[in-house]
Enzyme design. Structure first.
Site, PDB file in Angstrom:
ATOM      1  CD  GLN A  49      27.384  20.227  -1.242  1.00 11.30           C
ATOM      2  OE1 GLN A  49      27.734  19.542  -0.533  1.00 11.30           O
ATOM      3  NE2 GLN A  49      26.528  20.208  -2.316  1.00 11.30           N
ATOM      4  CD  GLN A  79      22.580  18.964  -5.283  1.00 14.61           C
ATOM      5  OE1 GLN A  79      23.148  18.379  -4.348  1.00 14.61           O
ATOM      6  NE2 GLN A  79      21.468  18.892  -6.491  1.00 14.61           N
ATOM      7  N   GLY A 139      22.469  18.685   5.289  1.00 17.07           N
ATOM      8  CA  GLY A 139      22.817  16.865   6.343  1.00 17.07           C
ATOM      9  C   GLY A 139      23.423  15.966   5.608  1.00 17.07           C
ATOM     10  CG  MET A 164      27.003  16.728  -1.982  1.00 18.24           C
ATOM     11  SD  MET A 164      25.558  17.111  -2.747  1.00 18.24           S
ATOM     12  CE  MET A 164      25.577  16.581  -4.520  1.00 18.24           C
ATOM     13  CD  GLU A 165      23.213  13.921  -3.643  1.00 16.98           C
ATOM     14  OE1 GLU A 165      22.837  14.266  -2.927  1.00 16.98           O
ATOM     15  OE2 GLU A 165      22.187  14.498  -4.922  1.00 16.98           O
ATOM     16  CG  HIS A 188      17.488  11.414   1.538  1.00 19.02           C
ATOM     17  ND1 HIS A 188      16.621  11.977   0.765  1.00 19.02           N
ATOM     18  CD2 HIS A 188      18.369  12.441   0.143  1.00 19.02           C
ATOM     19  CE1 HIS A 188      16.292  13.529  -0.111  1.00 19.02           C
ATOM     20  NE2 HIS A 188      17.476  13.536   0.083  1.00 19.02           N
ATOM     21  CD  GLU A 189      21.953  12.723   0.986  1.00 19.81           C
ATOM     22  OE1 GLU A 189      22.352  12.963   0.356  1.00 19.81           O
ATOM     23  OE2 GLU A 189      21.606  13.168   1.600  1.00 19.81           O
ATOM     24  CG  HIS A 222      19.767  11.749  -4.471  1.00 20.20           C
ATOM     25  ND1 HIS A 222      19.063  11.775  -4.282  1.00 20.20           N
ATOM     26  CD2 HIS A 222      20.404  11.935  -3.049  1.00 20.20           C
ATOM     27  CE1 HIS A 222      19.260  13.081  -4.049  1.00 20.20           C
ATOM     28  NE2 HIS A 222      19.002  13.216  -2.792  1.00 20.20           N
ATOM     29  CD  GLU A 280      17.722  16.046  -3.547  1.00 19.59           C
ATOM     30  OE1 GLU A 280      16.903  15.013  -2.204  1.00 19.59           O
ATOM     31  OE2 GLU A 280      18.742  16.464  -3.737  1.00 19.59           O
ATOM     32  CG  ASP A 291      21.592  27.706  -2.798  1.00 20.14           C
ATOM     33  OD1 ASP A 291      21.468  26.503  -2.647  1.00 20.14           O
ATOM     34  OD2 ASP A 291      21.657  28.275  -1.375  1.00 20.14           O
ATOM     35  CE1 TYR A 344      15.208  19.201  -1.187  1.00 15.83           C
ATOM     36  CE2 TYR A 344      15.878  17.112  -0.749  1.00 15.83           C
ATOM     37  CZ  TYR A 344      15.665  18.391  -0.673  1.00 15.83           C
ATOM     38  OH  TYR A 344      17.735  18.454  -1.247  1.00 15.83           O
ATOM     39  NE  ARG A 358      21.132  18.313   8.353  1.00 16.46           N
ATOM     40  CZ  ARG A 358      21.036  17.564   8.415  1.00 16.46           C
ATOM     41  NH1 ARG A 358      21.115  17.086   9.728  1.00 16.46           N
ATOM     42  NH2 ARG A 358      19.741  17.328   8.075  1.00 16.46           N
ATOM     43  CE  LYS A 382      16.613  19.654   8.945  1.00 16.36           C
ATOM     44  NZ  LYS A 382      16.793  18.074   9.376  1.00 16.36           N
TER      45      LYS A 382
END
Ligand code: BES
Ligand code: ZN
Length: 593
Positions: free
Chosen positions: A129, A131, A258, A260-261, A285-286, A289, A308, A365, A373, A546, A548
């Site tokens: 990951q 980003q 959730g 990642m693009e 959403h992804e 992007h 976002e 972060d 968003y 996750r 979130k």
């Protein structure tokens, strides 16, 4: 190329910049290590050095091409957020630099999973990951969203596993364990990605497909059946998809986000596989992007809302095109509620509720909140309402087209607004009021609050229930996940154990296989100390990483003494299964309590 000063990178792209990289990577699951060599093409005019970002990497050797006396590279003092600058002295004729490196235990982008943490339970798994600024923890790079480069990679893995990257990907394993990747379009470092596991491919259409472990590939393909339609709807809205293929990869449940693009290959959590396609706005959403973010990129993490905010707006336009206005309205209302909650949480740091952020000397972060968003989306909805869809859509299409493969900072976006839309019309400028959205806290006065017909029906049912109608008698048959989430959101602040039991018996919330619903229910369960849900809570926190979901659950537990005890016990067991992105956040939370 124009470069904005990026407070989160050591690179000085005006002096010397990377334009292309060829990587050789060997993935060693025994040692939990990636050994690499990168050959970096650089552009410079008599620069004395090039600076890359590194963090938690071992730099073994640096060579120049054409060859000269071996350069003495040096690393700057480590910074706990930014890592180190890798300074490589250059000569006038230097075209490339070769860097040999290997990852370490501190390579925070990487999560090495044991077989038990996968769906199949037989093979290990690795994913990255990158980003916002973790690419530098697995590959030396100029780790700034304003710097783009193309790349190739030759990746060697154990022969029973398949590697995938944000690039042209193989669709099946070969017997050698070595694979070649090409990314022909220039992209920023935060989109670099690699996943290695027992993966299988299934096509979803001409340009789309899904990768997942064999035991979940069918369910994944079923869930994401509409992906090709989403891609077509997106192109109809804002112009051609420029990345070739669009595939999805379903990761194990410890994936900290959730989605990642990563270009050409969105990484997705398995927690959106519900069997009823009800959480696929994440795919929209992804996918979105691929325009907002991957084509037109925020210049620095202070401009994160440009990535976002546009993407949330675009995501909901895609969902509207596929499933109708009513559906999109539900997403807007849920998002608005999240925004209000975030504004409340950030009320002591109002600067963090401006769209334009000030993240210098902070971890980027910290900018990852609903402000980028949902306040971003609200601003774009506001523009749409003022200008009308036809005009606003033409503006967005032109924006993506003009700035493709470039980056944009907030100041440039303001000039685009001024030149393309406002055009000296001061009445319109006052109505748009970008100043308030971008440079001031909270929600500007006079902005329309989103509403949803379908949610009004939910409110009626909540009232009926509060007036004594039994849950089984309520009109809930036609409800999607979103209505259920809204129903849970609308619950009164205090619920008795009997009420919780009644709801649980009627809707099976504790045992829900829909992670979004289960997580929302577990919040209520914690707040009301509803013990029958605690085993499910523990199982959830042990399985799912996750952030979130995980973070709000720990937060809720920490509100009471008994909960704090439980949080600590669960976390002790769960932490080794979390990605660094998640455990760093939980660590910070526990340290405060
Ligand atoms: N690019 C983000 C994820 C991200 C942002 C990772 C910043 C690291 C730093 C991704 O597109 C995203 O927004 N994911 C959301 C899902 C979305 C539907 C709101 C998530 O993971 O929850
Ligand atoms: Zn996003």
């Amino acid at each position: 190329m124009n470069f904005t000063k990026d407070p989160h990178s050591h690179a000085c792209p005006i002096e010397a910049v990377i334009t292309h990289v060829d990587w050789l990577l060997t993935v060693d699951f025994e040692e939990k290590k990636i050994a690499g060599r990168g050959s970096y093409q650089i552009q410079h005019q008599n620069a004395s050095e090039i600076i890359l970002d590194v963090k938690g990497l071992v730099i073994e050797k640096v060579e120049l091409e054409p060859q000269s006396s071996t350069p003495v590279f040096w690393l700057s003092e480590p910074d706990s957020i930014l890592g180190q600058g890798l300074h490589i002295p250059l000569e006038a004729q230097t075209k490339r630099v070769h860097i040999s490196f290997s990852s370490t235990q501190d390579s925070a982008a990487l999560q090495w999973l044991s077989p038990e943490q996968t769906a199949g339970k037989t093979d290990p798994f690795l994913f990255t990951q990158s980003q916002a600024i973790l690419a530098r923890t697995w590959l030396p790079c100029q780790d700034s969203p304003g710097i783009r480069f193309t790349y190739t990679a030759k990746v060697t893995v154990p022969t029973h596993l398949l590697p995938l990257m944000s690039a042209q990907n193989p669709q099946e394993k070969n017997s050698s364990g070595t694979y070649h990747f090409i990314m022909e379009r220039p992209m920023p470092s935060y989109l670099l990605s690699l996943a290695v596991g027992d993966l299988q491919f299934k096509p979803l259409g001409e340009r789309c497909g899904v990768y997942a472990e064999p035991s979940i590939i069918e369910a994944a393909a079923q869930e994401f059946l509409d992906t090709e339609n989403m891609l077509e709807a997106a192109e109809t809205l804002y112009g051609p998809y420029l990345w070739g293929r669009y595939d999805l990869l379903v990761l194990p449940p410890s994936f900290p986000f959730g989605g990642m693009e990563n270009p050409m290959l969105t990484f997705a959590t398995p927690t959106i596989i519900t069997g009823d396609k009800s959480l696929t706005s994440l795919v929209a959403h992804e996918l979105a992007h691929s325009w907002s973010g991957n084509l037109v990129t925020n210049a620095t993490w202070n401009d994160f809302w440009l990535n976002e905010g546009f993407t949330v707006y675009f995501e909901r336009r895609i969902m509207e095109a596929l499933y109708g206005e009513d559906y999109a309205h539900m997403l807007h209302v849920l998002g608005y509620h999240d925004l209000l909650q975030t504004l409340e949480e950030l009320k002591h740091t109002p600067e963090d509720t401006h769209l334009k952020l000030q993240l210098e000397n902070r971890d980027p972060d910290e900018g990852l909140t609903e402000i980028a968003y949902e306040k971003g989306n609200l601003f774009l909805c506001h523009l749409e309402a003022l200008l009308g869809r036809v005009r606003f859509d033409a503006f967005v299409t032109q924006y993506f087209n003009t700035y493709q493969f470039k980056c944009i900072d907030t100041a440039s976006f303001v000039s685009i607004l001024e030149n393309e839309l406002i055009n000296g019309n001061s009445a319109l400028r006052d109505q748009i009021n970008y100043e308030a959205f971008i440079f001031q806290p909270g929600i500007p006065a006079g902005v329309a609050v989103p509403s949803s017909q379908r949610f009004h029906q939910v409110e009626t049912q909540v009232q009926l229930w509060q007036q004594g109608t039994a849950p089984a008698e309520l009109e809930t048959e036609a409800w999607s996940t979103h209505e259920i989430l809204y129903f849970l959101k609308k619950m009164p602040n205090t619920l008795s154990t009997a009420q919780l039991q009644e709801l649980d018996a009627a809707f099976g919330f504790t045992a829900s296989t829909n992670a979004e619903i289960q997580a929302a229910w577990l919040q209520l369960a914690i707040a009301h100390q509803y013990a029958p849900a605690f085993p499910a809570l523990q199982a959830f926190l042990l399985r799912v990483g996750r952030r979130k979901f995980v973070l709000p659950l720990y937060k809720a537990l920490l509100a009471t003494e008994a909960g704090t005890q439980m949080a600590r016990e669960i976390y002790q067991q769960a932490k080794p299964g979390y990605h660094a992105v998640t455990f760093s956040s939980v660590d910070a939370l526990l340290a405060k309590s």
